[in-house]
Design a protein around this motif. Sequence first.
Motif, mmCIF file in Angstrom:
data_model
loop_
_atom_site.group_PDB
_atom_site.id
_atom_site.type_symbol
_atom_site.label_atom_id
_atom_site.label_comp_id
_atom_site.label_asym_id
_atom_site.label_seq_id
_atom_site.Cartn_x
_atom_site.Cartn_y
_atom_site.Cartn_z
ATOM 1 N N GLU A 269 49.710 76.772 52.975
ATOM 2 C CA GLU A 269 51.225 76.658 52.616
ATOM 3 C C GLU A 269 51.428 77.963 51.830
ATOM 4 O O GLU A 269 52.663 78.023 51.272
ATOM 5 C CB GLU A 269 51.222 75.458 51.597
ATOM 6 N N HIS A 270 50.291 78.819 51.403
ATOM 7 C CA HIS A 270 50.586 80.179 51.336
ATOM 8 C C HIS A 270 51.734 80.827 52.098
ATOM 9 O O HIS A 270 52.394 81.738 51.779
ATOM 10 C CB HIS A 270 49.470 81.071 51.035
ATOM 11 N N ARG A 271 51.869 80.218 53.179
ATOM 12 C CA ARG A 271 52.767 81.143 54.251
ATOM 13 C C ARG A 271 54.147 80.494 54.121
ATOM 14 O O ARG A 271 54.793 81.391 54.663
ATOM 15 C CB ARG A 271 52.067 80.702 55.805
ATOM 16 N N PHE A 276 51.199 79.193 44.963
ATOM 17 C CA PHE A 276 51.029 80.126 44.263
ATOM 18 C C PHE A 276 49.521 79.984 43.657
ATOM 19 O O PHE A 276 49.270 78.915 42.893
ATOM 20 C CB PHE A 276 52.065 80.459 43.001
ATOM 21 N N ASP A 277 48.627 81.016 43.448
ATOM 22 C CA ASP A 277 47.486 81.064 42.978
ATOM 23 C C ASP A 277 47.756 81.720 41.665
ATOM 24 O O ASP A 277 47.750 83.027 41.450
ATOM 25 C CB ASP A 277 46.419 81.806 43.793
ATOM 26 N N ILE A 278 47.666 81.112 40.738
ATOM 27 C CA ILE A 278 47.958 81.428 39.183
ATOM 28 C C ILE A 278 46.742 81.942 38.590
ATOM 29 O O ILE A 278 46.021 80.777 38.123
ATOM 30 C CB ILE A 278 48.872 80.826 38.374
ATOM 31 N N TYR A 313 38.830 71.449 45.372
ATOM 32 C CA TYR A 313 39.676 71.459 43.888
ATOM 33 C C TYR A 313 39.875 72.882 43.604
ATOM 34 O O TYR A 313 38.967 73.722 43.537
ATOM 35 C CB TYR A 313 38.831 70.756 42.852
ATOM 36 N N GLU A 314 41.359 73.258 43.497
ATOM 37 C CA GLU A 314 41.786 74.355 42.909
ATOM 38 C C GLU A 314 42.492 74.560 41.694
ATOM 39 O O GLU A 314 43.605 74.131 41.728
ATOM 40 C CB GLU A 314 42.300 75.143 44.163
ATOM 41 N N GLN A 315 41.883 74.670 40.524
ATOM 42 C CA GLN A 315 42.598 74.489 39.436
ATOM 43 C C GLN A 315 43.861 75.581 39.231
ATOM 44 O O GLN A 315 44.666 75.580 38.445
ATOM 45 C CB GLN A 315 41.751 74.678 38.078
ATOM 46 N N TRP A 316 43.794 76.874 40.240
ATOM 47 C CA TRP A 316 44.608 77.886 39.942
ATOM 48 C C TRP A 316 45.800 77.534 40.947
ATOM 49 O O TRP A 316 46.964 78.341 40.798
ATOM 50 C CB TRP A 316 44.007 79.031 40.221
ATOM 51 N N HIS A 317 45.779 76.783 41.989
ATOM 52 C CA HIS A 317 46.885 76.741 42.984
ATOM 53 C C HIS A 317 48.030 75.822 42.701
ATOM 54 O O HIS A 317 47.835 74.442 42.671
ATOM 55 C CB HIS A 317 46.176 76.406 44.538
ATOM 56 N N PHE A 318 49.148 76.108 42.457
ATOM 57 C CA PHE A 318 50.193 75.431 42.025
ATOM 58 C C PHE A 318 51.466 75.558 43.422
ATOM 59 O O PHE A 318 51.654 76.630 43.818
ATOM 60 C CB PHE A 318 51.004 75.822 40.949
#
Length: 353
Positions: A269-271, A276-278, A313-318
């Motif tokens: 979905e980055h595409r 966003f990876d914050i 798990y990705e704590q940075w991906h919103f």
Amino acid sequence: MATTQHRKRKKKHPVKRFLRKHFALCMTVMVLIFIALIVLIIYAFKNDSKTPGKAKTTPTPTKGATTAVTPTEPGNKQTPTDSPTGSAGNPTDPPTPTVTPTEAPTSTPTPTPTPTAFGECSSVTTDLDAEPIEMDNWPIDYLMLVNWTHRLKYTGDPEGLVRLDEVLDRNVYIIQDPISVPEKDRDYVIVDDRDNYSRGNRVALEALNRMCTDARAAGCSQVKISQTGAYRNYATQNQFWINRITKEPNYGKDPYKNPTRTVPGNASEHRTGLGFDIWLIEYDYKWMHTNCWKYGFILRYPEKKTKVTGIQYEQWHFRYVGEEAAAEMHELGYCLEEYIAYKNGEDVAALKH
Ligand SMILES: [Zn+2]
């Protein structure tokens, strides 16, 4: 002479006698003939005025018993018996001026748009073998699902992309100048000049800016988003994937059992420009995890949903989904896959593969 005269008189006599005797009958017959004549004249006149110059020449070959009256009717008094064979084409009619475009009365049903399922987007397909098509400006939807089982159809840029530095406030965002990154250190592929800058969806970025501003006010650190942390083009995402499976050929073979971190070029979905990876400099995500839904964001790959998302798990991906959906998902405790299934009346529990 007298006898012949008498005979002559006698010869006329029976007729006269007959007339006298059957006077009423004769009159009736005459009146009937008269009425029949008038009816014939009226009928002939009517027929003539309806089809000037046509009725007699066109034998209306396929119409059989219905004959000349209905098919050629010029429209102003459409009878319900009009063209029972579906008059739209009437292919046997020659294009004479009397053949009027009588398509209106056939009540062509206006096509109503077929309702799509909740979260469905025309740019996504569930056909995992479909070859991506090269196209720019493909449509997005804030609730669109892009994952292992829902792939993007296109390789070009989606609609609505803008540069991060056009929207994000420099007080909350540390700008990384991608051009300053030496080519050998780049992990992204430049397809054209637009790829020289990090980009994302404008609406999502405006919400992100509000969230980061409030996060700063609440004591969080500045935000950093790398070149590949927002929108990624297909070439970049697919290169990530190829690098990964070259090292680990079994990687991603069963993501719902063994969740991954990297996905193929059309499964990220980055595409879309909505993910966003914050990176927080001080690395405390508590405030953002608790409050992101108020700004229309969700933590896309939660710790407890890895078997549903197929992603670790990705704590940075919103991910931006819009305020209404984000609030509802927060309330229900659902990740995006579960929320869409729930909204479509499907079995949410069945998603745990
Ligand atoms: Zn990410």
